[in-house]
Design a protein around this motif. Sequence first.
Motif, PDB file in Angstrom:
ATOM      1  N   ASN A  66     -13.043 -10.008  11.612  1.00  0.00           N
ATOM      2  CA  ASN A  66     -13.146  -8.891  10.669  1.00  0.00           C
ATOM      3  C   ASN A  66     -14.568  -8.673  10.167  1.00  0.00           C
ATOM      4  O   ASN A  66     -15.222  -9.591   9.671  1.00  0.00           O
ATOM      5  CB  ASN A  66     -12.257  -9.156   9.447  1.00  0.00           C
ATOM      6  N   HIS A 424     -11.327  -3.495  12.921  1.00  0.00           N
ATOM      7  CA  HIS A 424     -11.568  -3.466  11.482  1.00  0.00           C
ATOM      8  C   HIS A 424     -12.784  -2.628  11.143  1.00  0.00           C
ATOM      9  O   HIS A 424     -13.600  -2.305  12.001  1.00  0.00           O
ATOM     10  CB  HIS A 424     -11.779  -4.891  10.955  1.00  0.00           C
ATOM     11  N   GLU A 430     -11.648  -7.092   4.985  1.00  0.00           N
ATOM     12  CA  GLU A 430     -10.211  -7.216   4.802  1.00  0.00           C
ATOM     13  C   GLU A 430      -9.412  -6.043   5.368  1.00  0.00           C
ATOM     14  O   GLU A 430      -8.192  -6.090   5.382  1.00  0.00           O
ATOM     15  CB  GLU A 430      -9.894  -7.345   3.290  1.00  0.00           C
ATOM     16  N   TYR A 477      -3.152   1.977  12.213  1.00  0.00           N
ATOM     17  CA  TYR A 477      -2.728   0.615  11.911  1.00  0.00           C
ATOM     18  C   TYR A 477      -1.591   0.658  10.895  1.00  0.00           C
ATOM     19  O   TYR A 477      -1.730   1.226   9.816  1.00  0.00           O
ATOM     20  CB  TYR A 477      -3.894  -0.208  11.346  1.00  0.00           C
ATOM     21  N   ALA A 479       0.792  -1.991   8.938  1.00  0.00           N
ATOM     22  CA  ALA A 479       0.880  -3.415   8.675  1.00  0.00           C
ATOM     23  C   ALA A 479       2.189  -4.033   9.145  1.00  0.00           C
ATOM     24  O   ALA A 479       2.204  -5.113   9.750  1.00  0.00           O
ATOM     25  CB  ALA A 479       0.650  -3.686   7.191  1.00  0.00           C
ATOM     26  N   SER A 480       3.297  -3.377   8.864  1.00  0.00           N
ATOM     27  CA  SER A 480       4.607  -3.959   9.210  1.00  0.00           C
ATOM     28  C   SER A 480       4.769  -4.142  10.720  1.00  0.00           C
ATOM     29  O   SER A 480       5.514  -5.019  11.157  1.00  0.00           O
ATOM     30  CB  SER A 480       5.714  -3.072   8.677  1.00  0.00           C
ATOM     31  N   HIS A 482       1.873  -4.198  13.015  1.00  0.00           N
ATOM     32  CA  HIS A 482       0.683  -4.700  13.719  1.00  0.00           C
ATOM     33  C   HIS A 482       0.051  -5.930  13.057  1.00  0.00           C
ATOM     34  O   HIS A 482      -0.913  -6.471  13.606  1.00  0.00           O
ATOM     35  CB  HIS A 482      -0.362  -3.587  13.831  1.00  0.00           C
ATOM     36  N   GLU A 483       0.552  -6.338  11.917  1.00  0.00           N
ATOM     37  CA  GLU A 483      -0.066  -7.466  11.207  1.00  0.00           C
ATOM     38  C   GLU A 483      -0.080  -8.726  12.059  1.00  0.00           C
ATOM     39  O   GLU A 483      -1.034  -9.516  12.004  1.00  0.00           O
ATOM     40  CB  GLU A 483       0.688  -7.724   9.903  1.00  0.00           C
ATOM     41  N   LYS A 484       0.931  -8.917  12.888  1.00  0.00           N
ATOM     42  CA  LYS A 484       1.006 -10.147  13.691  1.00  0.00           C
ATOM     43  C   LYS A 484      -0.091 -10.204  14.760  1.00  0.00           C
ATOM     44  O   LYS A 484      -0.390 -11.276  15.293  1.00  0.00           O
ATOM     45  CB  LYS A 484       2.368 -10.273  14.358  1.00  0.00           C
ATOM     46  N   ASP A 486      -3.204  -9.286  14.122  1.00  0.00           N
ATOM     47  CA  ASP A 486      -4.472  -9.348  13.412  1.00  0.00           C
ATOM     48  C   ASP A 486      -4.840 -10.793  13.084  1.00  0.00           C
ATOM     49  O   ASP A 486      -3.974 -11.586  12.761  1.00  0.00           O
ATOM     50  CB  ASP A 486      -4.373  -8.523  12.127  1.00  0.00           C
TER      51      ASP A 486
END
Length: 486
Positions: A66, A424, A430, A477, A479-480, A482-484, A486
Motif C-alpha cells: 500500500n 491503492h 490505507e 473496489y 470491501a465485502s 475484494h478485501e481478501k 488485499d
Amino acid sequence: MKKIIYIIISFFLAGCSEFLEERSQDKYHPSSLEDLNELLAGSGYWDKSVAFQGIHVMDDDAREKNGQRFSSTIPDGLGFFKWEANPYYEDDDPIWKMMYKHIAVANAILVNADQFKDDELYNKIKGEAYFIRAVNYFELVNLYALPYVKATATTTLGIPLKLTNYVEDRYFSRSPIDSVYHVIVHDLQMAASLLKGVEQPSVFRANATAANALLSRVYLYMGEYEKAVQACDSVLEDSRYVLFNMNGQEPTASFTKLATSEIIFSQGGYTTPQQSAYFLKTYFFGCSSVLRDLYIDKDLRKKIFFKESSSGRAITYSNKIGVNDVKPVSDWGMIRLAEVFLNKAEAQALLGNESDAINTLQDLQKMRYSEIPEFAGSGLELIEFIRTERRLELCFEGHRWFDLRRYSVCPKYPSTQEIIHVVHEYTTREVPTEIYKLAAYNVDNRGWVLPIPGYTITFNGVIMIQNEREESKKYEYIASEHEKYD
C-alpha cells in the motif's frame, strides 16, 4: 580473451537491434575450448543483472504494498501487475533481447566447439551450451506464446527459432509451439548426455542433473507424464542433493542459504527480497493474503519463507533469497530439488498412480511440516492438493505464472480461475482504490501471454504475427468482495 569476448559481443549487438537481425555471428574464431569456456561463463549464462519482476506479479501470489509507488515515475512491474496490453509502456522489452542474445552465444559455441572434439573439455562446453539454449527457449515460449496443448501444438504459434550462428538472408516468423518444444527437449537430452560425469565448480554452471531436472518440468508441461517421472528419477539418483529438513530450524538466514543442499542450479538475479524493493524503480510488492492464509499452523515454511514488515503492518515479504548472502541465487533462474518431487508427484497422479503420488509428495512434506497433514482424496481432489503444495513450496521462484497457464489447459483437470489484484492510492496507504481482473483462461486468454516486442514486429513485417492483447480494465473496489485479495 577479453578482446575475443568484446569482438563476439560487438557482433551480437551491432548487427541491427536484435538477435533475429544479426549479421556477423559467423566470424568468431576461438583458439581453444578454454576460450569458449570463458565465453560461457561471461556471456552464456545470465548474470546477476538479469532479473524480471514481471514473472512474480502477474500471478495470484503477489499483492501491492500500500502506498509505496513512486509518483514521479512508473515503477518496474506495475504494467505486469495490471496486465496492461503493453506492460513495458513506452520502454523496450529487455527480456526478449537478453534471451535471444544468450541463444546467439549458445549457437556460436555449439558450432565452434566441434573443431576441438578431442579436447577433454568438449563434452562439458557443448553440454552447457545446449542447456543454455534450452533454458532461454523454454522461458521465451512460456512468456510469449500460449501454453502447450498437444492437440493443437503443431498449429499454435510459438516463437522464432534460430539454431545457426551464420547469417540467414530472410525475415523470421514464429515457429509452432511443437517445434520449439522439440528443440528444448532435444537440447536438454543432449546436455544430460554430454554432461554426465562432469563435475562443475558451483551451482552457477549446469550439470547433467540440472538438465534432467529441467527436462522433468518440460515433460510435465507437455503432458508427457511417464517421461517426466523418468527424468525425475534420474535426478533423485544423484545423492549430492538432499531436501532441507525444516523441523527444529529457526529462520536465522534466507531459505536458500539454509537449504544449499537443495539447489541444483542457478543463474540470473532477483527482485523479491524485501531489501531490494528500495531501489528507485522497483515495484514494491509482498505476499498476498490468500497465499499467506494457505499455510496451516503445522507448516514450517511460513516462518522460514517469509518475514513481516518492520512497521508492524500485515505485509509479508519473501525471505527465500538473501541479499546479504555471499553469492545469492536467482528467484527465477534457480532449479531446486523440491520441484523435482512435486513434478514427479503430479505426473504420477495424472498417470493414475495415486498412491505413488501421495508417497512422493509425503517425502517432501515430512521435511516441511511438524506433522504431515492427513489426506485421503483422489482424482481432482488429489491434483488440487498437489497443485496447492506446489504453490506453497515454489512461490516467488518464477513457477506460479507458468503453472496457472498450464493448469488452464490441462486436458484432464482444467482450471477456470480468474485473478484479482487490488491497487491503492499512491500516498494514502490505507485506501484501496480499484481492482484489476484477469479473466479465466477459458473465458479470455489474451492477458495470459505477453506481446511480441514491437521492434521485432517492425523489422520482420507481416510474417511476425503479434499476440492479441486486451487493454487492462479496472473495476470498483468493494470491501465485502475484494478485501481478501488485499
